[in-house]
Design a protein around this motif. Sequence first.
Motif: not given
Length: 114
Positions: A5, A9, A13, A28, A31, A38, A41
């Motif tokens: 994860r 991420y 990013q 993303l 996730i 979250d 995210t």
Amino acid sequence: MEDMRALSYGLGQQYFEERDYRGAIKALLPIVEETPDDVGTRLLLARAYFHSALLKPAEAHLVEILDRAPTESYAHLLMARTLERLSRADEATMHRRIAAALTGDESLLASQSL
């Protein structure tokens, strides 16, 4: 699982920073599906959708964010910009007002680019 994860991420990013918004979405989305609470995210995913001009998915994720974190000022501002691009200025005004109230920044009341 946590390592995967974090890796996804980080990749998302990086894609976002390189302005490869579609790549960011691809990294993303799994996730967010795995950890829907979250907010960070999901906000990055919503931003990637917005910058890809995929406004309906951006709006849907922003609704989820604001349901979970109603004081997330950037989400309100991004929702305003999304709604403006969808020609829904009346709805956008409410989100601009909330963002301005949360931050104390009255310049957010004026329509501007992100």
